[in-house]
Design a protein around this motif. Sequence first.
Motif, PDB file in Angstrom:
ATOM      1  N   VAL A  24       6.804 -13.872   7.615  1.00 40.55           N
ATOM      2  CA  VAL A  24       7.655 -12.713   7.260  1.00 40.55           C
ATOM      3  C   VAL A  24       7.751 -11.819   6.632  1.00 40.55           C
ATOM      4  CG1 VAL A  24       9.744 -12.730   4.820  1.00 40.55           C
ATOM      5  CG2 VAL A  24       8.283 -15.551   5.880  1.00 40.55           C
ATOM      6  N   ILE A  25       6.856 -11.330   6.496  1.00 42.48           N
ATOM      7  CA  ILE A  25       6.225 -10.117   5.630  1.00 42.48           C
ATOM      8  C   ILE A  25       6.128  -9.143   7.663  1.00 42.48           C
ATOM      9  CG2 ILE A  25       4.788  -8.445   5.182  1.00 42.48           C
ATOM     10  CD1 ILE A  25       3.392 -10.224   3.296  1.00 42.48           C
ATOM     11  N   GLN A  26       5.590  -9.718   8.242  1.00 38.97           N
ATOM     12  CA  GLN A  26       5.265  -8.638   9.326  1.00 38.97           C
ATOM     13  C   GLN A  26       6.824  -8.516  10.466  1.00 38.97           C
ATOM     14  OE1 GLN A  26       3.252  -6.611   9.787  1.00 38.97           O
ATOM     15  NE2 GLN A  26       1.174  -7.901   9.368  1.00 38.97           N
ATOM     16  N   ASN A  27       8.265  -9.474  10.303  1.00 42.24           N
ATOM     17  CA  ASN A  27       8.883 -10.085  11.376  1.00 42.24           C
ATOM     18  C   ASN A  27       9.539  -8.379  10.406  1.00 42.24           C
ATOM     19  OD1 ASN A  27       8.300 -11.593  13.726  1.00 42.24           O
ATOM     20  ND2 ASN A  27       8.094 -13.137  12.077  1.00 42.24           N
ATOM     21  N   ALA A  28       9.817  -8.923   9.499  1.00 39.37           N
ATOM     22  CA  ALA A  28      10.447  -7.927   8.914  1.00 39.37           C
ATOM     23  C   ALA A  28      10.357  -6.520   8.668  1.00 39.37           C
ATOM     24  CB  ALA A  28      10.305  -8.244   7.119  1.00 39.37           C
ATOM     25  N   ALA A  29       8.650  -6.272   8.913  1.00 44.04           N
ATOM     26  CA  ALA A  29       8.361  -4.851   9.429  1.00 44.04           C
ATOM     27  C   ALA A  29       8.751  -4.388  10.581  1.00 44.04           C
ATOM     28  CB  ALA A  29       6.783  -4.406   8.978  1.00 44.04           C
ATOM     29  N   GLY A 244      -3.088 -12.938  -4.805  1.00 39.10           N
ATOM     30  CA  GLY A 244      -3.344 -12.179  -3.590  1.00 39.10           C
ATOM     31  C   GLY A 244      -2.357 -11.614  -2.775  1.00 39.10           C
ATOM     32  N   GLY A 245      -0.698 -11.288  -3.149  1.00 43.11           N
ATOM     33  CA  GLY A 245      -0.141 -11.186  -3.207  1.00 43.11           C
ATOM     34  C   GLY A 245       0.282  -9.598  -2.296  1.00 43.11           C
ATOM     35  N   GLU A 246      -0.283  -9.016  -3.245  1.00 39.57           N
ATOM     36  CA  GLU A 246      -0.781  -6.862  -3.130  1.00 39.57           C
ATOM     37  C   GLU A 246      -1.609  -7.083  -1.963  1.00 39.57           C
ATOM     38  OE1 GLU A 246       1.143  -4.469  -3.531  1.00 39.57           O
ATOM     39  OE2 GLU A 246       0.053  -3.171  -3.319  1.00 39.57           O
ATOM     40  N   MET A 247      -2.392  -8.065  -1.987  1.00 40.23           N
ATOM     41  CA  MET A 247      -3.487  -7.875  -1.205  1.00 40.23           C
ATOM     42  C   MET A 247      -3.154  -8.541   0.295  1.00 40.23           C
ATOM     43  SD  MET A 247      -7.676  -9.571  -0.612  1.00 40.23           S
ATOM     44  CE  MET A 247      -7.797  -9.670   1.109  1.00 40.23           C
ATOM     45  N   LEU A 248      -2.348  -9.463   0.324  1.00 42.08           N
ATOM     46  CA  LEU A 248      -1.660  -9.506   1.296  1.00 42.08           C
ATOM     47  C   LEU A 248      -0.812  -8.238   2.219  1.00 42.08           C
ATOM     48  CD1 LEU A 248      -0.651 -12.072   3.169  1.00 42.08           C
ATOM     49  CD2 LEU A 248       1.128 -12.130   2.045  1.00 42.08           C
ATOM     50  N   VAL A 249       0.366  -8.045   1.128  1.00 43.93           N
ATOM     51  CA  VAL A 249       0.822  -6.882   1.751  1.00 43.93           C
ATOM     52  C   VAL A 249      -0.335  -5.586   2.043  1.00 43.93           C
ATOM     53  CG1 VAL A 249       2.166  -5.218   1.059  1.00 43.93           C
ATOM     54  CG2 VAL A 249       2.812  -7.315   0.046  1.00 43.93           C
ATOM     55  N   GLN A 250      -1.423  -5.250   1.435  1.00 44.02           N
ATOM     56  CA  GLN A 250      -1.293  -3.976   2.158  1.00 44.02           C
ATOM     57  C   GLN A 250      -2.966  -4.212   3.126  1.00 44.02           C
ATOM     58  OE1 GLN A 250      -2.485  -0.502  -0.325  1.00 44.02           O
ATOM     59  NE2 GLN A 250      -1.602  -2.156  -2.339  1.00 44.02           N
ATOM     60  N   LEU A 273       8.258 -10.532   0.394  1.00 44.10           N
ATOM     61  CA  LEU A 273       7.669 -11.176  -0.499  1.00 44.10           C
ATOM     62  C   LEU A 273       7.943 -11.436  -1.136  1.00 44.10           C
ATOM     63  CD1 LEU A 273       4.714 -12.896  -0.535  1.00 44.10           C
ATOM     64  CD2 LEU A 273       3.230 -11.015  -1.153  1.00 44.10           C
ATOM     65  N   GLY A 274       8.651 -10.432  -1.742  1.00 39.04           N
ATOM     66  CA  GLY A 274       9.634 -10.639  -3.487  1.00 39.04           C
ATOM     67  C   GLY A 274       9.236 -10.733  -3.831  1.00 39.04           C
TER      68      GLY A 274
END
Length: 279
Positions: A24-29, A244-250, A273-274
């Motif tokens: 979800v994160i990468q395809n949005a990016a 772990g959301g912020e680590m996942l994004v970073q 990620l919401g």
Amino acid sequence: MSVTASTRVLALLGDPVEHSMSPVIQNAAFAEAGVDGVYVTVRCAGEDLAGFMKGLCRAGGGGNITLPHKEKAAAFVDVASPAVRRTGACNTFWGGADGSVHGDNTDVDGFRGALRAFVEGSPRGLRALLLGAGGAARAALMGLLEEGADEVLIYNRTQERARAVARRIGGSNARVVHLLEDVRGEGFDLVVNATRVGLAGGDPSPFDFALLERVGGAMDLVYGSEPTPFIVSADQMGIRATDGGEMLVQQGAASFERWWEMPAPIATMRAALGRGPEG
Ligand code: NAP
């Protein structure tokens, strides 16, 4: 951008992969940056890992590695970053011009970014208790030490694994705790959960905060749509906590930059990620 014959394939290899928010994160990016790539997950057994990594790299693609393969993946990298060499774990790979496998461990940068966002002031000088000794724990230990932590105590269910991590990465600033009872009544600035406990529905908390006299904050590397058991038990004790959301994004942003050699649209990744700004 639609998927065509020239679209680059980036794959998350691991088992399980169903929980992952990385697609979800990468395809949005990818959409935001206008790059011609697609990010997929592949549930992959250990014996198939080398084949997938080499094949994707020869085809001009790459991807991420998740549990339980990060340490195994490091052995299949031809050109390893300093973070892969120090941690012995790889979470990001891509193909060189000659089809060789390049590898990095962006969990280290991801953890460092999340740590700086979470800790009030500087992480320099802090005393931490680290739970776990797998790929994520290796990244967290390197991140803690590079951010200037004074002392990191490592506890893992399998002691030998904790000793190996402390020996490889920790130097004189890390030591292994054999039993959690050994830290009863102590104080820590930070407790980090780098075990996989909390990933499966119905998991208990991996730690009883009542054991300690003082806890400054709690960081879970596990993330989900609901608060993790570790976060819930920290909340119940009135301890500041983050998942772990912020680590996942970073770590995802750092992986994006390795694959595409351009800055990652990190705000888009957080929004996918919401999450709001920084977690
Ligand atoms: P891993 O290499 O498979 O290591 C798993 C760790 O969990 C080991 O320390 C293992 O202990 C411990 N463990 C497993 N079951 C346990 C149990 N029932 N009780 C106590 N300890 C247990 O996995 P990993 O790659 O390090 O990932 C660990 C977690 O971090 C996963 O949930 C993953 O999703 C998360 N993670 C998040 C991010 C992020 O960006 N937020 C990044 C990386 C990882 P033993 O050595 O005794 O088996």
